[in-house]
Motif scaffolding. Structure first.
Motif, PDB file in Angstrom:
ATOM      1  N   TYR A  45       9.839 -68.843  -5.207  1.00 21.44           N
ATOM      2  CA  TYR A  45       8.820 -68.429  -4.245  1.00 21.44           C
ATOM      3  C   TYR A  45       9.515 -67.820  -3.033  1.00 21.44           C
ATOM      4  O   TYR A  45      10.739 -67.937  -2.867  1.00 21.44           O
ATOM      5  CB  TYR A  45       7.961 -69.625  -3.789  1.00 21.44           C
ATOM      6  N   PHE A  78       3.031 -68.999   1.828  1.00 22.45           N
ATOM      7  CA  PHE A  78       3.840 -69.389   0.678  1.00 22.45           C
ATOM      8  C   PHE A  78       3.377 -68.571  -0.529  1.00 22.45           C
ATOM      9  O   PHE A  78       2.210 -68.636  -0.921  1.00 22.45           O
ATOM     10  CB  PHE A  78       3.714 -70.884   0.412  1.00 22.45           C
ATOM     11  N   ALA A  80       4.348 -67.479  -4.504  1.00 24.08           N
ATOM     12  CA  ALA A  80       5.149 -67.740  -5.704  1.00 24.08           C
ATOM     13  C   ALA A  80       5.528 -66.428  -6.382  1.00 24.08           C
ATOM     14  O   ALA A  80       4.821 -65.415  -6.254  1.00 24.08           O
ATOM     15  CB  ALA A  80       4.380 -68.625  -6.669  1.00 24.08           C
ATOM     16  N   TRP A  81       6.636 -66.451  -7.089  1.00 25.97           N
ATOM     17  CA  TRP A  81       6.981 -65.298  -7.926  1.00 25.97           C
ATOM     18  C   TRP A  81       5.847 -65.082  -8.919  1.00 25.97           C
ATOM     19  O   TRP A  81       5.299 -66.051  -9.471  1.00 25.97           O
ATOM     20  CB  TRP A  81       8.262 -65.559  -8.706  1.00 25.97           C
ATOM     21  N   ALA A 130       3.987 -71.920  -8.730  1.00 24.37           N
ATOM     22  CA  ALA A 130       3.107 -72.208  -7.588  1.00 24.37           C
ATOM     23  C   ALA A 130       3.250 -73.662  -7.158  1.00 24.37           C
ATOM     24  O   ALA A 130       3.223 -73.970  -5.954  1.00 24.37           O
ATOM     25  CB  ALA A 130       1.664 -71.885  -7.953  1.00 24.37           C
ATOM     26  N   ALA A 133       6.166 -74.001  -4.974  1.00 27.23           N
ATOM     27  CA  ALA A 133       5.853 -73.539  -3.616  1.00 27.23           C
ATOM     28  C   ALA A 133       5.132 -74.620  -2.830  1.00 27.23           C
ATOM     29  O   ALA A 133       5.371 -74.806  -1.625  1.00 27.23           O
ATOM     30  CB  ALA A 133       5.011 -72.265  -3.678  1.00 27.23           C
ATOM     31  N   LEU A 173       5.281 -60.969  -5.925  1.00 29.39           N
ATOM     32  CA  LEU A 173       4.794 -62.238  -5.401  1.00 29.39           C
ATOM     33  C   LEU A 173       3.283 -62.320  -5.447  1.00 29.39           C
ATOM     34  O   LEU A 173       2.593 -61.303  -5.440  1.00 29.39           O
ATOM     35  CB  LEU A 173       5.247 -62.413  -3.939  1.00 29.39           C
ATOM     36  N   SER A 175       0.310 -64.741  -3.316  1.00 27.38           N
ATOM     37  CA  SER A 175       0.107 -65.761  -2.290  1.00 27.38           C
ATOM     38  C   SER A 175      -0.508 -67.011  -2.901  1.00 27.38           C
ATOM     39  O   SER A 175      -1.360 -66.938  -3.787  1.00 27.38           O
ATOM     40  CB  SER A 175      -0.783 -65.218  -1.173  1.00 27.38           C
TER      41      SER A 175
END
Length: 217
Positions: A45, A78, A80-81, A130, A133, A173, A175
């Motif tokens: 993330y 934050f 996440a990929w 996620a 994150a 990414l 959110s």
């Protein structure tokens, strides 16, 4: 302030007064995120830091116009990929090898664990990333409390709209959640004088002993 006192002090602040958080405190919170736990240490993330008032106003518009967005000193988003790849795994393995001054080949077991995750569906992998994150998100909330900086955890926003606004897709990414950082406005925040509501430990925690286990079928 000790940890338990800090956690009793904190709450999900509903209104902030616009006062700037000292940069040293922000850096401490961010460093806590960097040092946070993460499965296999991958940290899949990124954290977007927003201080610009104009950007905060635009984010507010896609976050149900929640006032804390604009009133906060800083926003931490934050993200996440969106995809786990072999390249990202290799980058992490190389970072581990260089940080610990060890050969890449000695990390084959860890790489195997990560490569096995690639066999999951993209949705499963994103959900896993996620969750990582969120671990860092929780660390940031605790660190903010220890710094006596108010923080509001937020999921009430339009994720795709926020991703488009910040160009997150181009960065690979998505959110996940937002954390506002600032200082409570006790004159307008209805929640500020309220007692913290939590289940008693007798209801929250469950102790299981061997005698509680069911026999395998």
């Amino acid at each position: 302030m000790d940890l338990i006192s800090a956690l009793n002090w904190r709450y999900a602040t509903k209104r902030m007064n616009g006062e700037k958080v000292p940069q040293e405190k922000i850096e401490n919170i961010l460093e806590s995120v960097r040092l946070s736990a993460s499965s296999i240490g991958l940290q899949p993330y990124n954290v977007i830091v927003v201080e610009d008032p104009a950007v905060k106003e635009k984010i507010k518009a896609v976050a149900n116009n929640q006032p804390q967005i604009a009133e906060a000193s800083h926003l931490l988003i934050f993200a996440a990929w969106d995809t786990l790849t072999e390249e990202k795994i290799d980058n992490y393995i190389n970072l581990t090898a260089s940080t610990r001054n060890m050969p890449v080949e000695s990390l084959s077991t860890i790489k195997g664990y990560l490569s096995a995750i690639l066999k999951n569906t993209p949705e499963q992998n994103f959900n896993w990333m996620a969750r990582q994150a969120y671990i860092a998100f929780g660390t940031a909330i605790t660190a903010a409390a220890l710094e006596q900086v108010d923080a509001t955890p937020m999921e009430g926003f339009n994720g795709p709209a926020l991703d488009e606004l910040l160009g997150l897709s181009e960065r690979g990414l998505k959110s996940v959640t937002i954390l506002t950082l600032g200082y409570r406005d006790t004159t307008t925040d209805w929640l500020a004088p309220m007692k913290k509501v939590r289940y008693p430990k007798e209801e929250l925690f469950v102790n299981i002993t061997d005698s509680d286990l069911k026999e395998a079928v």
